[in-house]
Structures are given as C-alpha cells and as structure tokens.
Design a protein around this motif. Structure first.
Motif, mmCIF file in Angstrom:
data_model
loop_
_atom_site.group_PDB
_atom_site.id
_atom_site.type_symbol
_atom_site.label_atom_id
_atom_site.label_comp_id
_atom_site.label_asym_id
_atom_site.label_seq_id
_atom_site.Cartn_x
_atom_site.Cartn_y
_atom_site.Cartn_z
ATOM 1 N N ILE A 290 0.869 -1.175 0.000
ATOM 2 C CA ILE A 290 0.000 0.000 0.000
ATOM 3 C C ILE A 290 0.903 1.221 0.000
ATOM 4 N N ILE A 291 0.601 2.152 -0.881
ATOM 5 C CA ILE A 291 1.306 3.429 -0.903
ATOM 6 C C ILE A 291 0.371 4.452 -0.274
ATOM 7 N N ALA A 292 0.832 5.146 0.750
ATOM 8 C CA ALA A 292 0.003 6.136 1.429
ATOM 9 C C ALA A 292 -0.334 7.290 0.490
ATOM 10 N N PRO A 293 -1.539 7.851 0.626
ATOM 11 C CA PRO A 293 -1.888 9.016 -0.185
ATOM 12 C C PRO A 293 -0.876 10.140 0.037
ATOM 13 N N GLY A 294 -0.539 10.824 -1.024
ATOM 14 C CA GLY A 294 0.364 11.965 -0.913
ATOM 15 C C GLY A 294 1.826 11.646 -1.101
ATOM 16 N N VAL A 295 2.194 10.362 -1.181
ATOM 17 C CA VAL A 295 3.591 10.018 -1.420
ATOM 18 C C VAL A 295 3.916 10.391 -2.866
ATOM 19 N N GLN A 296 4.947 11.194 -3.040
ATOM 20 C CA GLN A 296 5.300 11.706 -4.362
ATOM 21 C C GLN A 296 6.289 10.779 -5.048
ATOM 22 N N GLN A 297 5.957 10.392 -6.260
ATOM 23 C CA GLN A 297 6.880 9.559 -7.012
ATOM 24 C C GLN A 297 7.775 10.426 -7.884
ATOM 25 N N LEU A 298 8.935 9.894 -8.202
ATOM 26 C CA LEU A 298 9.892 10.596 -9.044
ATOM 27 C C LEU A 298 9.353 10.708 -10.464
ATOM 28 N N GLN A 299 8.818 9.588 -10.960
ATOM 29 C CA GLN A 299 8.236 9.583 -12.296
ATOM 30 C C GLN A 299 7.344 8.369 -12.429
ATOM 31 N N ALA A 300 6.351 8.458 -13.256
ATOM 32 C CA ALA A 300 5.516 7.312 -13.591
ATOM 33 C C ALA A 300 5.912 6.874 -14.983
ATOM 34 N N GLU A 301 6.442 5.654 -15.087
ATOM 35 C CA GLU A 301 6.927 5.191 -16.383
ATOM 36 C C GLU A 301 5.836 4.527 -17.209
ATOM 37 N N GLU A 302 4.770 4.075 -16.585
ATOM 38 C CA GLU A 302 3.702 3.396 -17.300
ATOM 39 C C GLU A 302 2.369 3.901 -16.773
ATOM 40 N N GLN A 303 1.305 3.594 -17.475
ATOM 41 C CA GLN A 303 -0.029 3.965 -17.030
ATOM 42 C C GLN A 303 -0.468 3.021 -15.910
ATOM 43 N N PRO A 304 -1.306 3.507 -14.988
ATOM 44 C CA PRO A 304 -1.775 2.648 -13.894
ATOM 45 C C PRO A 304 -2.564 1.448 -14.420
ATOM 46 N N VAL A 305 -2.441 0.340 -13.717
ATOM 47 C CA VAL A 305 -3.231 -0.850 -14.006
ATOM 48 C C VAL A 305 -3.874 -1.306 -12.708
ATOM 49 N N SER A 306 -4.974 -2.019 -12.805
ATOM 50 C CA SER A 306 -5.582 -2.554 -11.588
ATOM 51 C C SER A 306 -4.899 -3.875 -11.274
ATOM 52 N N TRP A 307 -4.842 -4.204 -10.011
ATOM 53 C CA TRP A 307 -4.216 -5.444 -9.590
ATOM 54 C C TRP A 307 -4.904 -5.895 -8.348
ATOM 55 N N ASN A 308 -5.284 -7.137 -8.248
ATOM 56 C CA ASN A 308 -6.097 -7.618 -7.153
ATOM 57 C C ASN A 308 -5.295 -8.030 -5.928
ATOM 58 N N THR A 309 -4.623 -7.077 -5.339
ATOM 59 C CA THR A 309 -3.927 -7.328 -4.083
ATOM 60 C C THR A 309 -4.160 -6.123 -3.194
ATOM 61 N N LYS A 310 -3.318 -5.954 -2.214
ATOM 62 C CA LYS A 310 -3.487 -4.841 -1.292
ATOM 63 C C LYS A 310 -3.002 -3.527 -1.890
#
Length: 180
Positions: free
Chosen positions: A156-176
């Motif tokens: 789980i990534i907490a809301p507001g955590v800033q990433q350096l860059q997003a290299e790909e588009q988000p995908v859904s994944w059935n885990t936490k």
C-alpha cells in the motif's frame, strides 16, 4: 520469473504467483531499494512483463537502516540455502514464490513463505524461512515511515507520497495495492 534488478541493489523482493489459472492482473510485483536512494515498485503481468514501474526517492537514512538490518543478519544469511522448498510430503499446493535479494548475499527463492514459516521447528528450511520473514518485516517497517506498507503478497502506498516519475499507465491489480 520476475527478473532480478539489473544493477546491485541494497534490497530486492519479488512476489511471483504460480497458479495455472492466472489472469493478467496476477503477475506479481517487486520492490527494490538502490544505492542512489531510489525505491522502485514494479508490477508484472502473467507473462512476467512489467506493466507499471513507479520510482520514489527516499532519504538516505532509509537505505542506511536497511543496510544495518541486513548486516545484523549476517550470521544466518551467510549459510542460508538459496532455494527453500516445502517438504515433498506437504499436501499444500505452492501458490507463489518469494524471491529475496540482499546486497552481498546470494539471491534466495522461497516457495510459499507463509506456509513455510509454519513448518516444523526441527526443519532447517522452515527455520530459514522464519528468519527471512522476520528480516523482511523489519525492512518493511523502515518503509512504513516513508509511506509504504509492504506485505509478502502486496503493498500500500500512502496518499500523498510523491513519485519521481511514472513510467507506465496505472493498471488494476487484485492485491493490497493502492495506486494513486
């Protein structure tokens, strides 16, 4: 299999599902902490191809804490088997493999570590799996401070955590996983 990091990392963990009825969302994930303080989370599809990679920069203190935990584990990491397997007579079907990488130590693969830690106390593999699980939990605790909750089968990534860059588009994944 999910590939190892291409450069030396301080810490690497990969969760690799093995079930034969996998969907594209069941490819697994890996987390890697590099010496330059980059923390990379990668999601994979069922063919072990990366579908998303998120990169974060953590304070150097995070890396130093992880190095300290790994160094403190030297006594048992030095002699651990690189392949921990469930006993042949085990009726439990292996669902996933956890792969652990610690700087200066061989890469370690462990079949269904959640099942392995429940093994007999006389079993060397179960004992090693308990050590691995404890070290992983200690390292995961370091990342909580910076907004990341790591589990054996997700994160789980907490809301507001800033990433350096997003290299790909988000995908859904059935885990936490909590992306976004």
């Amino acid at each position: 299999m999910i590939p190892r990091p291409d450069v030396t990392a301080v810490f690497h963990y990969a969760y690799c599902p093995l079930t034969c009825k996998r969907s594209p969302q069941d490819g697994g994930f890996s987390v890697t902490l590099y010496h330059d303080d980059r923390f990379v989370i990668t999601l994979y599809d069922e063919m072990n191809q990366p579908t998303r990679r998120d990169t974060f920069v953590l304070p150097a203190a995070a890396k130093m804490q992880c190095i300290k935990l790994i160094d403190e584990s030297n006594a048992w990491l030095t002699g651990i088997s690189t392949r921990l397997r469930l006993p042949d007579d085990c009726t439990h079907q292996t669902r996933f493999i956890s792969r652990f990488g610690f700087e200066n130590y061989p890469y370690i693969g462990c079949e269904d570590i959640a099942q392995m830690v429940r093994g007999e106390f006389g079993s060397l593999e179960a004992h090693a799996a308990r050590h691995l699980c404890a070290l992983y939990e200690d390292i995961a605790q370091v990342f909580v401070t910076f907004g990341f909750e790591l589990y054996l089968d997700g994160y789980i990534i907490a809301p507001g955590v800033q990433q350096l860059q997003a290299e790909e588009q988000p995908v859904s994944w059935n885990t936490k996983t909590n992306i976004g």
